[in-house]
Design a protein around this motif. Sequence first.
Motif, PDB file in Angstrom:
ATOM      1  N   UNK A  81      34.954   0.366 -11.044  1.00 21.89           N
ATOM      2  CA  UNK A  81      35.638  -0.472 -10.188  1.00 21.89           C
ATOM      3  C   UNK A  81      36.260  -1.841 -11.074  1.00 21.89           C
ATOM      4  N   UNK A  82      35.528  -2.194 -11.679  1.00 18.22           N
ATOM      5  CA  UNK A  82      36.123  -3.314 -12.588  1.00 18.22           C
ATOM      6  C   UNK A  82      36.957  -2.866 -13.590  1.00 18.22           C
ATOM      7  N   UNK A  83      36.814  -1.737 -13.965  1.00 18.51           N
ATOM      8  CA  UNK A  83      37.397  -1.449 -15.258  1.00 18.51           C
ATOM      9  C   UNK A  83      39.106  -0.897 -14.572  1.00 18.51           C
ATOM     10  N   UNK A  84      39.152  -0.539 -13.134  1.00 18.26           N
ATOM     11  CA  UNK A  84      40.381  -0.125 -12.734  1.00 18.26           C
ATOM     12  C   UNK A  84      41.030  -1.436 -11.950  1.00 18.26           C
ATOM     13  N   UNK A  85      40.359  -2.617 -11.746  1.00 19.27           N
ATOM     14  CA  UNK A  85      40.721  -3.395 -10.878  1.00 19.27           C
ATOM     15  C   UNK A  85      42.112  -4.118 -11.142  1.00 19.27           C
ATOM     16  N   UNK A  86      42.793  -4.568 -10.261  1.00 17.20           N
ATOM     17  CA  UNK A  86      43.915  -4.963 -10.512  1.00 17.20           C
ATOM     18  C   UNK A  86      43.856  -6.652 -10.923  1.00 17.20           C
ATOM     19  N   UNK A  87      44.916  -7.532 -11.519  1.00 17.28           N
ATOM     20  CA  UNK A  87      44.688  -8.570 -11.902  1.00 17.28           C
ATOM     21  C   UNK A  87      45.125  -9.689 -10.919  1.00 17.28           C
ATOM     22  N   UNK A  88      44.842 -10.869 -11.276  1.00 15.37           N
ATOM     23  CA  UNK A  88      45.101 -12.078 -10.358  1.00 15.37           C
ATOM     24  C   UNK A  88      46.631 -11.984 -10.385  1.00 15.37           C
ATOM     25  N   UNK A  89      47.344 -11.860 -11.411  1.00 13.64           N
ATOM     26  CA  UNK A  89      48.901 -11.925 -11.740  1.00 13.64           C
ATOM     27  C   UNK A  89      49.553 -10.928 -10.866  1.00 13.64           C
ATOM     28  N   UNK A  90      48.726  -9.819 -10.312  1.00 14.44           N
ATOM     29  CA  UNK A  90      49.651  -8.777  -9.856  1.00 14.44           C
ATOM     30  C   UNK A  90      49.079  -8.921  -8.112  1.00 14.44           C
ATOM     31  N   UNK A  91      47.916  -9.235  -7.898  1.00 17.66           N
ATOM     32  CA  UNK A  91      47.389  -9.012  -6.363  1.00 17.66           C
ATOM     33  C   UNK A  91      47.057 -10.395  -5.904  1.00 17.66           C
ATOM     34  N   UNK A  92      46.843 -11.517  -6.754  1.00 16.70           N
ATOM     35  CA  UNK A  92      46.283 -12.815  -6.425  1.00 16.70           C
ATOM     36  C   UNK A  92      44.704 -12.705  -6.029  1.00 16.70           C
ATOM     37  N   UNK A  93      44.392 -13.153  -5.189  1.00 19.08           N
ATOM     38  CA  UNK A  93      43.034 -13.444  -4.748  1.00 19.08           C
ATOM     39  C   UNK A  93      42.450 -12.031  -4.423  1.00 19.08           C
ATOM     40  N   UNK A  94      42.963 -11.138  -4.302  1.00 20.52           N
ATOM     41  CA  UNK A  94      42.241 -10.025  -3.999  1.00 20.52           C
ATOM     42  C   UNK A  94      41.571  -9.243  -5.378  1.00 20.52           C
ATOM     43  N   UNK A  95      42.287  -9.593  -6.389  1.00 23.25           N
ATOM     44  CA  UNK A  95      41.514  -9.236  -7.752  1.00 23.25           C
ATOM     45  C   UNK A  95      40.040  -9.975  -7.670  1.00 23.25           C
ATOM     46  N   UNK A  96      40.110 -11.340  -7.411  1.00 26.02           N
ATOM     47  CA  UNK A  96      39.060 -12.171  -7.684  1.00 26.02           C
ATOM     48  C   UNK A  96      37.723 -11.114  -6.618  1.00 26.02           C
ATOM     49  N   UNK A  97      38.298 -11.029  -5.280  1.00 26.25           N
ATOM     50  CA  UNK A  97      37.319 -10.289  -4.378  1.00 26.25           C
ATOM     51  C   UNK A  97      36.877  -8.875  -4.971  1.00 26.25           C
ATOM     52  N   UNK A  98      37.954  -8.149  -5.371  1.00 23.38           N
ATOM     53  CA  UNK A  98      37.236  -6.864  -5.965  1.00 23.38           C
ATOM     54  C   UNK A  98      36.151  -7.079  -7.008  1.00 23.38           C
ATOM     55  N   UNK A  99      36.481  -8.092  -8.004  1.00 22.11           N
ATOM     56  CA  UNK A  99      35.345  -8.412  -8.973  1.00 22.11           C
ATOM     57  C   UNK A  99      34.157  -8.754  -8.338  1.00 22.11           C
ATOM     58  N   UNK A 100      34.206  -9.412  -7.439  1.00 24.02           N
ATOM     59  CA  UNK A 100      32.670  -9.857  -6.850  1.00 24.02           C
ATOM     60  C   UNK A 100      32.244  -8.802  -6.178  1.00 24.02           C
ATOM     61  N   UNK A 101      32.917  -8.147  -5.590  1.00 19.07           N
ATOM     62  CA  UNK A 101      32.399  -6.724  -4.920  1.00 19.07           C
ATOM     63  C   UNK A 101      31.645  -5.960  -5.799  1.00 19.07           C
ATOM     64  N   UNK A 102      32.577  -5.629  -6.893  1.00 23.68           N
ATOM     65  CA  UNK A 102      32.034  -4.838  -7.946  1.00 23.68           C
ATOM     66  C   UNK A 102      30.591  -5.117  -8.556  1.00 23.68           C
ATOM     67  N   UNK A 103      30.509  -6.481  -8.700  1.00 25.10           N
ATOM     68  CA  UNK A 103      29.353  -7.056  -9.267  1.00 25.10           C
ATOM     69  C   UNK A 103      28.394  -7.130  -8.400  1.00 25.10           C
ATOM     70  N   UNK A 104      28.348  -7.458  -6.971  1.00 25.93           N
ATOM     71  CA  UNK A 104      27.429  -7.259  -6.101  1.00 25.93           C
ATOM     72  C   UNK A 104      26.767  -5.784  -5.891  1.00 25.93           C
ATOM     73  N   UNK A 105      27.548  -4.917  -6.233  1.00 27.16           N
ATOM     74  CA  UNK A 105      27.104  -3.545  -6.168  1.00 27.16           C
ATOM     75  C   UNK A 105      26.124  -3.246  -7.249  1.00 27.16           C
ATOM     76  N   UNK A 106      26.809  -3.624  -8.491  1.00 22.43           N
ATOM     77  CA  UNK A 106      25.833  -3.285  -9.716  1.00 22.43           C
ATOM     78  C   UNK A 106      24.517  -4.286  -9.576  1.00 22.43           C
TER      79      UNK A 106
END
Length: 407
Positions: A81-106
């Motif tokens: 999920x982290x490897x395929x996650x979008x960046x902040x410049x492309x989707x804004x705050x959603x990128x940060x949320x995806x990163x947090x979610x992936x790390x919580x899963x790990x």
Amino acid sequence: MGNAIELYDWNVYAIFAPFFAAQFFNLKHPVSALLATYAVFAVAFVMRPIGGFLFGWLADRHGRRMSMLLSVGLASAGSLLIGLAPTYSSVGLTASVVLVLARLIQGLAYGGEIASSHTYIAEVAPAPRRGLWSSIICISSMSALLVATLLGATLSTVLAKQQMVGWGWRVPFVVGGVLGIVALVLRRTLSETNAYEQARTERQTGSRPSMMRGIWQNRIAGLRVIGLVVGGTVFFYTWLVAAPAYAITVKHIPAPEALWSGVIATSVMIVVLPFAGALSDRIGRRPNFVFFTLAAAALSFPLNRLIQNKAWQLTLAMTIAGVTIALVVSILPAVLAELFPTHVRAAGIGVPYSLAVALCGGTAPLLQTWLATSGRGDLFIGYSVVLLLIGTVVVLAMPETKAKPLE
């Protein structure tokens, strides 16, 4: 192999943080972006006690094998999920949320991995060689850390800095996700341990206490786990995981050189691990722990002073730290398993261990970087020394468990 994949997925985040930090946060200052990234690293540790509880219960009630299958699957999914996650410049705050979610899963997965894999290796090992056998866990973990650091060193050497920041940082996360499939296949072939099968038979023919009651009845052992782990986990994450990123950001050592320092130090540590495990089978667990805690406390300030702006200084400091901590991490599965009875062993290890690591290990890179950049780096070293000395007191107060039969 499964344990290696999980630790690779977990620690590759800290190693590559300097390269992808600005991709997930709207922060122009590189140190601020790195601190935000380390904050996510610390938040993920909150899930580890929950993972230790859930997967510990699963391992104690439904088998070590099932718990290990689920944990490695979750860890690999988070990495992908982290490897395929979008960046902040492309989707804004959603990128940060995806990163947090992936790390919580790990975080959830790795809390479960500690509970089940430490228990499994201790239960299948011959009692007189349990220290040596338990070093297999750390050898696999450090081999994974070596591969992650080697991959970082290679990519940062081959690719330009702009390429590393743009897409090169994604490579290790995608690799970790794909390798998780291999680990799943291998773990499907495992058989349950004799200790678990015997405990399950006893549970079917008689009454055994619930997991919560079992943890409460073994609360002294749980407190010992916390005391044994807090100092070592700060020392480990400071010197073996986050040191290259710290050197790159704070000491301004070139990234390729800092990462190659990590490769060398980790390689030396891997060689030392089986000897450290075998030593504990000969002289006992307590001498290993006492020597480590006192030596690490004595070395912390000198090692920190050693690192200035040269890669060789970082290499020497990390290597000395790695050899020192090898005395303890090599035998942790054996020592922790020897503290608990079989029916609550996985949960008994997983919950207090994950609590200790969440409170102290997960915050170590964040605290170290923040205090160092604000000119108060000695405060962090002093904090680490205090935790190490707490470990000394705990070890001296506990009985020797070398070759103890697992109940």
